[in-house]
Structures are given as structure tokens and as C-alpha cells.
Design a protein around this motif. Structure first.
Motif, PDB file in Angstrom:
ATOM      1  N   ARG A  36       0.849  -1.198   0.000  1.00 42.01           N
ATOM      2  CA  ARG A  36       0.000   0.000   0.000  1.00 42.01           C
ATOM      3  C   ARG A  36       0.886   1.251   0.000  1.00 42.01           C
ATOM      4  N   LEU A  37       1.966   1.208   0.789  1.00 39.88           N
ATOM      5  CA  LEU A  37       2.881   2.341   0.831  1.00 39.88           C
ATOM      6  C   LEU A  37       3.553   2.550  -0.526  1.00 39.88           C
ATOM      7  N   VAL A  38       4.003   1.466  -1.153  1.00 42.88           N
ATOM      8  CA  VAL A  38       4.653   1.578  -2.472  1.00 42.88           C
ATOM      9  C   VAL A  38       3.667   2.146  -3.494  1.00 42.88           C
ATOM     10  N   GLU A  39       2.408   1.746  -3.415  1.00 40.08           N
ATOM     11  CA  GLU A  39       1.386   2.300  -4.322  1.00 40.08           C
ATOM     12  C   GLU A  39       1.294   3.818  -4.164  1.00 40.08           C
ATOM     13  N   CYS A  40       1.264   4.296  -2.930  1.00 43.96           N
ATOM     14  CA  CYS A  40       1.195   5.741  -2.688  1.00 43.96           C
ATOM     15  C   CYS A  40       2.459   6.447  -3.165  1.00 43.96           C
ATOM     16  N   ASP A  42       4.374   5.442  -5.604  1.00 45.88           N
ATOM     17  CA  ASP A  42       4.328   5.415  -7.062  1.00 45.88           C
ATOM     18  C   ASP A  42       3.452   6.539  -7.605  1.00 45.88           C
ATOM     19  N   ILE A  43       2.345   6.796  -6.957  1.00 42.70           N
ATOM     20  CA  ILE A  43       1.452   7.880  -7.397  1.00 42.70           C
ATOM     21  C   ILE A  43       2.148   9.230  -7.253  1.00 42.70           C
ATOM     22  N   ALA A  44       2.812   9.454  -6.122  1.00 43.30           N
ATOM     23  CA  ALA A  44       3.538  10.718  -5.929  1.00 43.30           C
ATOM     24  C   ALA A  44       4.640  10.870  -6.978  1.00 43.30           C
ATOM     25  N   ALA A  45       5.352   9.774  -7.257  1.00 42.95           N
ATOM     26  CA  ALA A  45       6.409   9.805  -8.269  1.00 42.95           C
ATOM     27  C   ALA A  45       5.829  10.098  -9.654  1.00 42.95           C
ATOM     28  N   ALA A  46       4.677   9.520  -9.953  1.00 41.27           N
ATOM     29  CA  ALA A  46       4.029   9.749 -11.251  1.00 41.27           C
ATOM     30  C   ALA A  46       3.640  11.213 -11.416  1.00 41.27           C
ATOM     31  N   VAL A  47       3.087  11.806 -10.382  1.00 42.55           N
ATOM     32  CA  VAL A  47       2.711  13.229 -10.450  1.00 42.55           C
ATOM     33  C   VAL A  47       3.951  14.080 -10.698  1.00 42.55           C
ATOM     34  N   CYS A  48       5.032  13.767  -9.992  1.00 37.71           N
ATOM     35  CA  CYS A  48       6.286  14.501 -10.173  1.00 37.71           C
ATOM     36  C   CYS A  48       6.802  14.363 -11.610  1.00 37.71           C
ATOM     37  N   ALA A  49       6.874  13.127 -12.103  1.00 38.65           N
ATOM     38  CA  ALA A  49       7.393  12.876 -13.453  1.00 38.65           C
ATOM     39  C   ALA A  49       6.523  13.536 -14.515  1.00 38.65           C
ATOM     40  N   THR A  59       5.532   3.988 -15.018  1.00 36.33           N
ATOM     41  CA  THR A  59       6.597   3.424 -14.196  1.00 36.33           C
ATOM     42  C   THR A  59       7.376   2.399 -14.994  1.00 36.33           C
ATOM     43  N   ALA A  60       8.683   2.574 -15.061  1.00 30.77           N
ATOM     44  CA  ALA A  60       9.555   1.622 -15.752  1.00 30.77           C
ATOM     45  C   ALA A  60      10.269   0.724 -14.751  1.00 30.77           C
ATOM     46  N   SER A  61      10.623   1.287 -13.607  1.00 35.29           N
ATOM     47  CA  SER A  61      11.283   0.479 -12.576  1.00 35.29           C
ATOM     48  C   SER A  61      11.216   1.179 -11.234  1.00 35.29           C
ATOM     49  N   ILE A  62      11.388   0.367 -10.208  1.00 39.18           N
ATOM     50  CA  ILE A  62      11.515   0.863  -8.843  1.00 39.18           C
ATOM     51  C   ILE A  62      12.809   0.271  -8.318  1.00 39.18           C
ATOM     52  N   ASN A  63      13.704   1.136  -7.910  1.00 40.44           N
ATOM     53  CA  ASN A  63      15.048   0.730  -7.501  1.00 40.44           C
ATOM     54  C   ASN A  63      15.100   0.515  -5.988  1.00 40.44           C
ATOM     55  N   GLN A  64      15.146  -0.717  -5.547  1.00 33.88           N
ATOM     56  CA  GLN A  64      15.358  -1.078  -4.154  1.00 33.88           C
ATOM     57  C   GLN A  64      14.556  -0.236  -3.166  1.00 33.88           C
TER      58      GLN A  64
END
Length: 158
Positions: A36-40, A42-49, A59-64
Motif C-alpha cells: 500500500r505504501l509503495v502504491e502511494c 508510485d502515485i507521488a512519483a508519477a505526479v512529479c514525473a 513506471t519503468a522500474s523501482i530501484n530497491q
């Protein structure tokens, strides 16, 4: 924020997403589920990108993803996303998630990760993105290190 024709500053697309941990977000121990945390995040990262690129980003990848501490039901979660570097069609976004108890004033880091997004044109094809110009010492350090993280990611695919 200042938007220039050949680059953007990281502050232009910096994003903060705020959530409250609800019972449906937790495991039987009352702790926030990592997924659930990673989903949130990812959404914040998407808005930024997408704000940086002015394009749809996927999303292409999530690094560690590192989970440093737990968050409980009722905690307030603040997720900060900032672009570290833009490559040809992709962008690296650094995301940190912080939690705080409602009655406390001190926040603590619960997770962080680097997300890579690819900008898409109206036909769903990868499209070029504008460059990033780091300003602060930390931004410059992350900008320089982003190429190593990218090369590391690519070498693991081979």
C-alpha cells in the motif's frame, strides 16, 4: 516556479502526497502494508514525473525499496517526490515517505526508493523529456549518481 526552455529545476515538479493510515491499509498487526505504501509512493512519483515532462509517464522500474520503520493505523504519512535526473525519454524520481503520530510533532523516515518513469506521447510511444538542472548540493549529488543507478539497473537486465 521558474520554467526555462531547455531545462527545469527540480522544485518545478516536486510533489508532496499526504495520507492517513486507515484500517484497510494495514496488516493484522495494525501496521501499514508495504504494498500500500509503495502504491502511494508510485502515485507521488508519477505526479512529479508527469509535471516535469508535461506528458503521461509510466513506471519503468523501482530501484530497491527500503522499509526503515513501521507506520500504524492513524499515522499521517507524507510522501515527498523529486526528480533527480532526466535522461532521453526517462526520468529518475527520488521518493521518501515519512510518518508521524497525530499527537507527536516529530516525523520519521519509513521508506525511500528511486522510481524510473518513461514519458509517452499521444500514441503511447516513448518521447523526449526536458533536462533537469540541479541547484542544491544534494540535488547535484543525486544528479551525478543517477547515471550510476541507471547503468546498474541496465546491467541487471542483461
Amino acid at each position: 516556479m521558474k520554467k526555462l526552455s531547455n531545462y527545469k529545476l527540480p522544485a518545478y515538479s516536486a510533489t508532496v502526497k499526504t495520507e492517513v493510515v486507515c484500517p484497510n491499509d494495514t496488516n493484522p498487526m495494525g501496521l501499514l502494508q508495504g504494498g500500500r505504501l509503495v502504491e502511494c509512493m508510485d502515485i507521488a512519483a508519477a505526479v512529479c514525473a508527469q509535471t516535469h515532462a508535461d506528458k503521461i509517464g509510466v513506471t519503468a522500474s523501482i530501484n530497491q525499496v527500503d522499509f526503515n520503520a513501521a507506520a500504524n493505523v492513524g499515522d499521517i504519512i507524507a510522501i515527498n517526490a523529486v526528480i533527480t535526473r532526466a535522461f532521453t525519454t526517462s526520468m529518475e524520481i527520488f521518493v521518501q515517505a515519512f510518518a508521524r503520530k497525530v499527537l507527536a510533532r516529530k516525523k520519521y523516515l519509513i521508506s525511500e526508493a528511486y522510481f524510473t518513469f518513461v514519458a509517452l506521447d499521444e500514441n503511447g510511444k516513448a518521447t523526449p523529456v526536458i533536462a533537469v538542472k540541479p541547484v542544491t548540493a544534494l540535488q547535484k549529488k543525486q544528479y551525478t549518481a543517477a547515471i550510476s543507478r541507471k547503468n546498474n539497473r541496465i546491467s541487471k537486465k542483461i
